[in-house]
Design a protein around this motif. Sequence first.
Motif, PDB file in Angstrom:
ATOM      1  N   ASP A 101     -19.179   2.963 -27.459  1.00 24.22           N
ATOM      2  CA  ASP A 101     -18.154   3.684 -26.619  1.00 24.22           C
ATOM      3  C   ASP A 101     -18.799   4.583 -25.731  1.00 24.22           C
ATOM      4  O   ASP A 101     -18.318   5.442 -25.210  1.00 24.22           O
ATOM      5  CB  ASP A 101     -17.312   4.587 -27.531  1.00 24.22           C
ATOM      6  CG  ASP A 101     -16.459   3.717 -28.450  1.00 24.22           C
ATOM      7  OD1 ASP A 101     -16.252   2.438 -28.115  1.00 24.22           O
ATOM      8  OD2 ASP A 101     -15.766   3.911 -29.308  1.00 24.22           O
ATOM      9  N   ARG A 102     -20.109   4.345 -25.223  1.00 23.18           N
ATOM     10  CA  ARG A 102     -20.972   5.064 -24.184  1.00 23.18           C
ATOM     11  C   ARG A 102     -21.830   4.515 -23.519  1.00 23.18           C
ATOM     12  O   ARG A 102     -22.418   3.395 -24.003  1.00 23.18           O
ATOM     13  CB  ARG A 102     -21.283   6.302 -25.116  1.00 23.18           C
ATOM     14  CG  ARG A 102     -22.846   6.024 -25.594  1.00 23.18           C
ATOM     15  CD  ARG A 102     -23.382   7.358 -26.266  1.00 23.18           C
ATOM     16  NE  ARG A 102     -23.936   8.218 -25.434  1.00 23.18           N
ATOM     17  CZ  ARG A 102     -24.617   9.303 -25.744  1.00 23.18           C
ATOM     18  NH1 ARG A 102     -24.233  10.010 -26.822  1.00 23.18           N
ATOM     19  NH2 ARG A 102     -25.100  10.007 -24.615  1.00 23.18           N
ATOM     20  N   HIS A 103     -22.336   4.788 -22.485  1.00 23.15           N
ATOM     21  CA  HIS A 103     -23.318   4.137 -21.317  1.00 23.15           C
ATOM     22  C   HIS A 103     -24.715   5.159 -21.827  1.00 23.15           C
ATOM     23  O   HIS A 103     -24.796   6.115 -21.982  1.00 23.15           O
ATOM     24  CB  HIS A 103     -23.005   4.544 -20.044  1.00 23.15           C
ATOM     25  CG  HIS A 103     -21.731   3.423 -19.635  1.00 23.15           C
ATOM     26  ND1 HIS A 103     -21.830   2.288 -19.269  1.00 23.15           N
ATOM     27  CD2 HIS A 103     -20.409   3.842 -19.491  1.00 23.15           C
ATOM     28  CE1 HIS A 103     -20.629   1.863 -18.992  1.00 23.15           C
ATOM     29  NE2 HIS A 103     -19.640   2.674 -19.169  1.00 23.15           N
ATOM     30  N   HIS A 104     -25.758   4.222 -22.121  1.00 28.82           N
ATOM     31  CA  HIS A 104     -26.890   4.595 -22.434  1.00 28.82           C
ATOM     32  C   HIS A 104     -27.781   4.850 -21.546  1.00 28.82           C
ATOM     33  O   HIS A 104     -28.871   5.247 -21.305  1.00 28.82           O
ATOM     34  CB  HIS A 104     -27.625   3.775 -23.656  1.00 28.82           C
ATOM     35  CG  HIS A 104     -26.531   3.953 -24.884  1.00 28.82           C
ATOM     36  ND1 HIS A 104     -26.911   4.572 -25.989  1.00 28.82           N
ATOM     37  CD2 HIS A 104     -25.656   3.339 -25.188  1.00 28.82           C
ATOM     38  CE1 HIS A 104     -25.842   4.569 -26.921  1.00 28.82           C
ATOM     39  NE2 HIS A 104     -25.001   3.595 -26.352  1.00 28.82           N
ATOM     40  N   ALA A 105     -27.597   4.129 -20.221  1.00 28.63           N
ATOM     41  CA  ALA A 105     -28.668   3.877 -19.040  1.00 28.63           C
ATOM     42  C   ALA A 105     -27.472   3.649 -17.957  1.00 28.63           C
ATOM     43  O   ALA A 105     -26.437   3.682 -18.047  1.00 28.63           O
ATOM     44  CB  ALA A 105     -29.474   2.959 -19.308  1.00 28.63           C
ATOM     45  N   GLY A 106     -28.383   3.522 -16.726  1.00 30.98           N
ATOM     46  CA  GLY A 106     -27.635   3.103 -15.412  1.00 30.98           C
ATOM     47  C   GLY A 106     -26.768   4.641 -14.935  1.00 30.98           C
ATOM     48  O   GLY A 106     -26.966   5.653 -15.142  1.00 30.98           O
ATOM     49  N   PRO A 107     -25.929   4.290 -13.861  1.00 32.93           N
ATOM     50  CA  PRO A 107     -25.497   5.469 -13.145  1.00 32.93           C
ATOM     51  C   PRO A 107     -24.407   6.221 -13.975  1.00 32.93           C
ATOM     52  O   PRO A 107     -23.953   7.350 -13.426  1.00 32.93           O
ATOM     53  CB  PRO A 107     -24.800   4.537 -11.756  1.00 32.93           C
ATOM     54  CG  PRO A 107     -24.894   3.241 -12.335  1.00 32.93           C
ATOM     55  CD  PRO A 107     -25.939   3.057 -13.028  1.00 32.93           C
ATOM     56  N   LEU A 108     -24.061   5.425 -14.976  1.00 29.12           N
ATOM     57  CA  LEU A 108     -22.810   6.155 -15.663  1.00 29.12           C
ATOM     58  C   LEU A 108     -23.523   6.728 -17.056  1.00 29.12           C
ATOM     59  O   LEU A 108     -22.950   7.066 -18.105  1.00 29.12           O
ATOM     60  CB  LEU A 108     -21.834   5.353 -16.113  1.00 29.12           C
ATOM     61  CG  LEU A 108     -20.987   4.963 -14.935  1.00 29.12           C
ATOM     62  CD1 LEU A 108     -20.060   3.831 -15.304  1.00 29.12           C
ATOM     63  CD2 LEU A 108     -20.318   6.177 -14.478  1.00 29.12           C
ATOM     64  N   ALA A 109     -24.914   6.856 -17.242  1.00 33.89           N
ATOM     65  CA  ALA A 109     -25.502   7.400 -18.530  1.00 33.89           C
ATOM     66  C   ALA A 109     -24.743   8.448 -18.952  1.00 33.89           C
ATOM     67  O   ALA A 109     -24.637   9.477 -18.085  1.00 33.89           O
ATOM     68  CB  ALA A 109     -27.151   7.423 -18.143  1.00 33.89           C
ATOM     69  N   GLY A 110     -24.652   8.722 -20.111  1.00 35.41           N
ATOM     70  CA  GLY A 110     -24.250  10.037 -20.663  1.00 35.41           C
ATOM     71  C   GLY A 110     -22.796  10.157 -20.792  1.00 35.41           C
ATOM     72  O   GLY A 110     -21.993  11.033 -21.341  1.00 35.41           O
ATOM     73  N   CYS A 111     -22.003   9.058 -20.022  1.00 38.34           N
ATOM     74  CA  CYS A 111     -20.731   8.906 -20.225  1.00 38.34           C
ATOM     75  C   CYS A 111     -19.965   8.011 -21.172  1.00 38.34           C
ATOM     76  O   CYS A 111     -20.615   7.176 -21.605  1.00 38.34           O
ATOM     77  CB  CYS A 111     -20.033   8.452 -18.819  1.00 38.34           C
ATOM     78  SG  CYS A 111     -20.380   9.819 -17.381  1.00 38.34           S
ATOM     79  N   GLY A 112     -19.042   8.500 -21.722  1.00 39.04           N
ATOM     80  CA  GLY A 112     -18.055   7.860 -22.816  1.00 39.04           C
ATOM     81  C   GLY A 112     -17.148   7.094 -22.158  1.00 39.04           C
ATOM     82  O   GLY A 112     -16.808   7.392 -21.019  1.00 39.04           O
ATOM     83  N   LEU A 132     -26.362  16.027 -18.491  1.00 40.95           N
ATOM     84  CA  LEU A 132     -25.842  16.984 -17.866  1.00 40.95           C
ATOM     85  C   LEU A 132     -26.857  17.833 -17.212  1.00 40.95           C
ATOM     86  O   LEU A 132     -26.550  18.398 -16.045  1.00 40.95           O
ATOM     87  CB  LEU A 132     -24.864  17.775 -18.757  1.00 40.95           C
ATOM     88  CG  LEU A 132     -23.519  17.072 -19.353  1.00 40.95           C
ATOM     89  CD1 LEU A 132     -22.870  17.852 -20.429  1.00 40.95           C
ATOM     90  CD2 LEU A 132     -22.677  16.976 -17.861  1.00 40.95           C
ATOM     91  N   ALA A 133     -27.911  17.952 -18.067  1.00 43.79           N
ATOM     92  CA  ALA A 133     -28.972  19.155 -17.313  1.00 43.79           C
ATOM     93  C   ALA A 133     -29.468  18.302 -16.070  1.00 43.79           C
ATOM     94  O   ALA A 133     -30.048  19.185 -15.249  1.00 43.79           O
ATOM     95  CB  ALA A 133     -30.036  19.666 -18.318  1.00 43.79           C
ATOM     96  N   ALA A 134     -29.532  17.060 -15.954  1.00 46.91           N
ATOM     97  CA  ALA A 134     -30.120  16.517 -14.890  1.00 46.91           C
ATOM     98  C   ALA A 134     -29.288  16.562 -13.579  1.00 46.91           C
ATOM     99  O   ALA A 134     -29.759  16.102 -12.514  1.00 46.91           O
ATOM    100  CB  ALA A 134     -30.242  15.076 -15.174  1.00 46.91           C
ATOM    101  N   LEU A 135     -27.921  16.924 -13.790  1.00 46.81           N
ATOM    102  CA  LEU A 135     -27.281  16.764 -12.659  1.00 46.81           C
ATOM    103  C   LEU A 135     -27.116  18.038 -11.858  1.00 46.81           C
ATOM    104  O   LEU A 135     -27.700  19.288 -12.473  1.00 46.81           O
ATOM    105  CB  LEU A 135     -25.483  16.676 -13.087  1.00 46.81           C
ATOM    106  CG  LEU A 135     -25.246  15.403 -13.873  1.00 46.81           C
ATOM    107  CD1 LEU A 135     -23.897  15.559 -14.504  1.00 46.81           C
ATOM    108  CD2 LEU A 135     -25.415  14.269 -12.854  1.00 46.81           C
ATOM    109  N   PRO A 136     -27.032  18.043 -10.784  1.00 47.33           N
ATOM    110  CA  PRO A 136     -26.997  19.202  -9.751  1.00 47.33           C
ATOM    111  C   PRO A 136     -25.964  20.449 -10.134  1.00 47.33           C
ATOM    112  O   PRO A 136     -24.937  19.973 -10.638  1.00 47.33           O
ATOM    113  CB  PRO A 136     -26.963  18.879  -8.242  1.00 47.33           C
ATOM    114  CG  PRO A 136     -26.374  17.643  -8.464  1.00 47.33           C
ATOM    115  CD  PRO A 136     -26.818  16.997  -9.846  1.00 47.33           C
ATOM    116  N   PRO A 137     -25.862  21.620  -9.891  1.00 47.29           N
ATOM    117  CA  PRO A 137     -24.876  22.486 -10.060  1.00 47.29           C
ATOM    118  C   PRO A 137     -23.704  22.129  -9.396  1.00 47.29           C
ATOM    119  O   PRO A 137     -23.824  21.365  -7.958  1.00 47.29           O
ATOM    120  CB  PRO A 137     -25.463  23.700  -9.594  1.00 47.29           C
ATOM    121  CG  PRO A 137     -26.747  23.678  -9.597  1.00 47.29           C
ATOM    122  CD  PRO A 137     -27.371  22.324  -9.467  1.00 47.29           C
TER     123      PRO A 137
END
Length: 839
Positions: free
Chosen positions: A559-570, A616-621
């Motif tokens: 139920d989650r993406h482990h790679a790609g542009p949606l990595a970290g999203c469920g 999440l930490a890899a995303l800009p503020p």
Amino acid sequence: MKVFFAVDNFTTAAHAAWPVQGGIPFPRGAVKPDADFRVTGRGGRPTADAEVRITGYWPDGSVKWALVSLNAAVPVNGRAGYCLHAGPAARSRQPRRRSLAWQDGNNIYVDTGLVRLTINRRRANLFESLALLDRGREIPVTAAGARSSLFADVQHRLARRTAMEKFEANAAGADFSAVLESAGTHRVVIRLRGAHVSPAGRSFAPYDMRIYAFRNSTLLRIVHTFVYDGEPRRDFLDAIGLRLFCGAASARGYAMGGRTGGGFYTEYARSPQWPRWRHGLLWQDSSGHYSMRKCVDRERNSWVTIQEGARSQGWAALHADKFQAAVILRNCWQEAPKSIEIDAANGSITASFYAGHGRPLDLRRYADDAFGYLYETIVPPASYPRHNLPRSQAEFPPVPFDHENFNARHIGKTTELFLDFASAGAPAGWPAASAALCQRPPLLRAAPEWMAASGVFGNYAVISSRSAGGKPAAYLRQCAEFMLGEQAARNWYGFMDYGDVMHSFDPARDCWRFDQGGYAWNNNEGMTCEGAWMGYLATGDERLYRFSEAMTRHVGDVDRHHAGPLAGCGIRHNVNHWGCADRERRMTIALNKRVYYFLSGDEHTLDLARASYNALAALPPGSFGMMDLGVAGASLLLLWETTGAARYGNLLRRLTESMCCRWENPHGFPAGMQMNFKTCAGRVRPGSSALASFFTTMFGPLTLLLETVNLTKSAAVHAKLLKFAELLLMPHAKAVSYQPSMPDAPSHEMIRPAAYAWRATGDKRYRKCLERALAARPVRFEKRGGAGGLDGPSHLAPRTKNFPNTYADGGEKGHTLRLGNALMNIPFGLAAIVRRKNT
């Protein structure tokens, strides 16, 4: 300090020294991190094959969790008692045990005393060598130069033809690494990472695999995860698994395990007057059927059926002149289709984690349109906030689904496999006994009362008997029994489905809404998995442990993406687990993984929690929803506990205080915030909308604050929790959009904040709120079916109360959410009623 624990065996197999491991908690401040640990058995005798390592810390640096690994004597359907001693650090007079593993520039070496293996650090051969040690003799198991490897077979459906492409992990050019992750005195963990590569140089399905070996044990445990990175409408997975090559010249037969018994044996090396049955195949094609077959030559001759049945033991073994090698697929029928094939001529055993045998894994979406009336989100995450959406789902017209951006690409799947070995003279039924213990491993655990008293998961009550806890506890047990029963009755099994439950029940059809958009598979909506874990912690019911373990695996991988542009999203709930266009991080929250990791020590689960925060930490503020903050906080909590690093504790405190910062509405929480996840400093924009209480209480933010306030000792969080609890005391006339359903229609979702406020303030109005909530029955059960020939079997069906209707047929939604909500919250309410104490 002494902590008594037990190893519980739930099978009819026994073993004198079976490798087990489990987490034992300690109260805050009780044990220092430099303490000496030792394990004793019956009569206080030291347990020789045991190892203890710290896996969790309290904020003051004291030990919170210790992972105990040992070879336990497990009786048939019985219990073995042990004691964990934690004392002041002192120099031991006992000689220090050597590590089971070491490495050089080329290889990793492991010697358990009964098995010796070598893994190349640069070449993706699964085992460079593997040998059984029998009474001082080394018996080679793998053939010299044989390439035991991982494989994947992919069926490409092109415009006018179908082509099969074979991939192998040890093909040239594959990125590969082998790391000695843990080299203890009782347990070794080796981590292999790479990708499957075809002869044409194409890559498919990155994998991450750990191999576990144990002192004085012949057992090797393998936990394998792969990420599907194909095109779902073109690339169909035909098979994926592991192939082990043993000594071909010495093969003399093989055995396979059926439903019961010691296995069916087939002779291979006999006189010329007897058929040479070269191939054997055990195929569990579904949760309710397996077939056992053999043939002389698969290219020239037909297969002969040995046996068919419902659910196999999930093992096969190759018999050679000097050794026997068995492969055991855990959850073989629960995660069907799977197969084990033996080729006696070349001495190979092929274990397929997925085995289609003509029916490849189909990861396409179930429809080309998205249907708003069926609760299918069609707005991509980039369009948040959803201020422009229609007020009613019924206003959504069907629209073409975006297959390109929202599909099954980069979802994962984890499989557990065991290899076991014995000498040629071992008893005939030894693989069946090993398989029984692998399929349902013994549980190493402390008593439920000690788990609760230690305070590691908050202040909850244990329901130790059928009479304990009164009617609320009886309702909790009824909800748990119903969920366990529905999994079996509705056959919620399968390679990609095992571990999930359905979202809503359809009273008109007397079944779950498996085919109706967002009302089908639940995908941990409303943190059902966390509820199942709390049900286990409160009752100690081993069935709930297996149920929760499978659900944690499923929601963490599928139920989650482990790679790609949606990595970290469920991925939100749908007919397919990957079928919804709503990719949200809230579905990846690590609170369930936190429980499973500390109870089991499973490294893959900790990897997933790290990945959630790192994404999440890899995303800009920027602007983030409150659920995203809950995901980051849950991961930081686990990282803080497992490392003891003050950095993570400071980030967690800053994040939770940001969630509770001053806002124009003193009681509720904002729907979103400006946040920098690298520093966890955030602010609320003026005029921000309020977060509905349903999302506050059932999707992580409030649970995170309640789990961490006594760890961070934050006065700001404490004050905000009390302000939020005041909503329970407001009359209905003052209700606002985010007010919970209490007090006018009491429910379970506000039990924890009411319990917190009651313990903190002693205000009896909160106790009355608790009593009303504990008396609530949001899901009622009614009897259906009967004994008549046209009746379905007699069973219970759910119906909800005080929840708005959604369907034209009068049905309601969210049954599973409310069942999980009861399991999660009732134990906390019972604890607050029994004792007003803030742990």
